[in-house]
Design an enzyme around this catalytic site. Structure first.
Site: not given
Ligand code: ADP
Ligand code: NG1
Length: 458
Positions: A42, A48-49, A145, A190, A233-234
């Site tokens: 998305r 945001e946040h 996401s 998300d 990476n969160k």
């Molecule tokens: P986002 O903001 O995109 O949600 P995050 O840092 O929270 O980022 O999560 C990213 C993690 O999600 C990656 O390090 C991986 O572990 C997992 N991920 C994302 N895309 C894929 C994919 N295509 N296949 C497997 N795991 C994935």
């Molecule tokens: P992304 O962009 O996927 O890291 C995160 C949180 C949301 C929201 C936004 C900020 C998760 C899975 N997602 O999104 O819930 O707080 O940051 O608006 O923790």
């Protein structure tokens, strides 16, 4: 609204991606997939946040998604393969308890979050064995996401493989809860949009109870995503949870300052509800109650009349135990201000006047400034990219998602779309070989896409 995710009959051979995925599945597991599930990423247009503070957000699903091919096996194991060799194969017997290691957020743990959510919801003692090949097109750790799309895709396929049925709302709530097993205290935006999205419309997502309302975006403008090419990476960092904790502490301190019982109040929206105040009044209150300097642990404990141990166990999370200073004024100011901008964004869209695009652009710009200056969730590259987007002709541009890297979303008058893309390419991507190599998947126009679904071969 209580509808289930759609089951769509699809001719696999007419879709290149599905065809390749099917072939990979057959090569890996020696049988054909029984079904497929997909869940979109998305882009958050504004808000945001603030989801974890209880406030509404305004995202839309994007075309990029996580897609999985699935069969039910008689081996009693969950076995996973990814089309991207960066993500290693994984296997676990269904007889074992699902354990998610927060210290090491590997891709399969996100998958297991979805599995665990469904297992717990139905109290399934022994899950069906599942063989899966996962294929993703969402740039990871970039604010679009990818992680939640993976959790939602896996939640949906686990439900299907175990012959269970749930509404989209229930699935969204389960996946939002179960993704927290990875350690980030997300708010649920998300997973909600991943299930509740509908083609052609953005959505206002409201919480408690969870619901989604169509928001008609203005004709005459397009939304463009641009990735600053810095990954964050969160789950592997504490930035995100520190903000969640700061908001939680700010909630307690505001409640205390206004004579409310802080116990039981965890979200900034709850203080507003209790005080029956407007968001504008909350912004005034924030200025009255908080000083702009950071708060030490000692000061917080003194104001709340709690011990350091209570602060650590009741308010801080596992990965924020080291934090010594908390910026409460700035964070609360952002949250109440951003919540008000979401409401205005929706009413401007609903009203649809000649000024719509300019007014929405202004709200997006204010949102970015607030994220950058008050919430401190941007980064120099993202700020530079937002500036470039504005100079290239965007009416509004802002970071989207968690921030500290990742993507900006810009609103661009349709007639300027081509020149905008060229100008951003020239200024941000072409001069840097690493960014230039990533440009194709990093700079694109996006339209509101559909939510998660089950796909069956025709
Ligand atoms: P986002 O903001 O995109 O949600 P995050 O840092 O929270 O980022 O999560 C990213 C993690 O999600 C990656 O390090 C991986 O572990 C997992 N991920 C994302 N895309 C894929 C994919 N295509 N296949 C497997 N795991 C994935
Ligand atoms: P992304 O962009 O996927 O890291 C995160 C949180 C949301 C929201 C936004 C900020 C998760 C899975 N997602 O999104 O819930 O707080 O940051 O608006 O923790």
């Amino acid at each position: 609204m209580a509808s289930n995710p759609p089951k769509l009959k699809i001719e696999i051979t007419s879709n290149e991606r599905l065809k390749t995925l099917k072939e990979k599945f057959e090569a890996r597991f020696g049988e054909s997939p029984l079904f497929y599930t997909c869940a979109p990423g998305r882009v958050n247009l504004i808000g945001e946040h603030i989801d974890y503070c209880g406030y509404s957000v305004l995202p839309m699903a994007i075309e990029q998604n996580i897609l999985a091919a699935v069969s039910v096996n008689s081996l009693g194991t969950i076995q996973l393969t990814n089309t991207n060799p960066q993500y290693q194969d994984f296997k676990v017997p269904c007889s074992e308890e699902i354990v998610i290691d927060r210290e090491d957020p590997k891709w399969h743990y996100y998958f297991l979050c979805g599995v665990k959510g469904i297992q717990e919801k139905f109290g399934i003692a022994r899950l069906a064995g599942m063989s899966c090949v996962v294929d993703g097109t969402i740039p990871p750790s970039s604010g679009l996401s990818s992680s939640s799309a993976l959790v939602c895709c896996s939640g949906l396929l686990t439900m299907e493989a175990n012959h269970k049925s749930l509404s989209k709302v229930a699935l969204a709530e389960i996946c939002a809860k179960s993704e927290r097993y990875i350690g980030t205290e997300g708010g649920g935006m998300d997973q909600s949009i991943s299930f509740l999205a509908e083609k052609g419309t953005a959505k206002l997502i409201e919480f408690q109870p969870l619901r989604a309302t169509d928001v008609k975006l203005p004709e005459g403008a397009v939304f463009v995503i641009s990735n600053c090419c810095v990954e964050m990476n969160k789950a592997a960092s504490s930035h995100y949870n520190i903000r969640v904790v700061e908001c939680r502490i700010a909630t307690k301190m505001l409640a205390q300052a206004r004579g409310l019982d802080p116990r039981g109040l965890l979200k900034l929206s709850q203080v507003q509800t209790e005080l029956k105040a407007s968001l504008e009044e909350m912004l005034v209150l924030v200025d009255e109650v908080f000083h702009p300097e950071s708060y030490s642990r000692e000061e917080i404990c003194k104001v709340l009349d709690i011990t350091l141990e209570q602060l650590c166990t009741e308010l801080l999370s596992a990965n924020t135990q080291h934090v010594m200073q908390f910026k409460l004024h700035q964070r609360a100011k952002h949250v109440y201000g951003e919540a008000a901008r979401v409401i205005r964004f929706k009413s401007v869209c609903d009203a649809g006047s000649a000024e719509t695009i300019t007014m929405l652009g202004e709200l997006m710009n204010q949102s970015h400034a607030s994220c950058r200056d008050l919430y401190e969730c941007s980064c120099p590259e993202l700020d530079q990219l937002v500036d470039i987007c504005l100079k290239a002709g965007a009416v509004g541009s802002r970071l989207t998602g968690a921030g500290w890297g990742g993507c900006a979303v810009s609103m661009v008058p349709s007639e300027k779309a081509e020149s905008f893309l060229q100008a951003v390419r020239d200024a941000y991507y072409s001069p840097d070989p690493r960014r230039a190599a990533m440009e194709k998947q990093s700079l694109f126009v996006t339209k509101p896409g559909s939510g998660a679904s089950v796909l069956l071969e025709e």
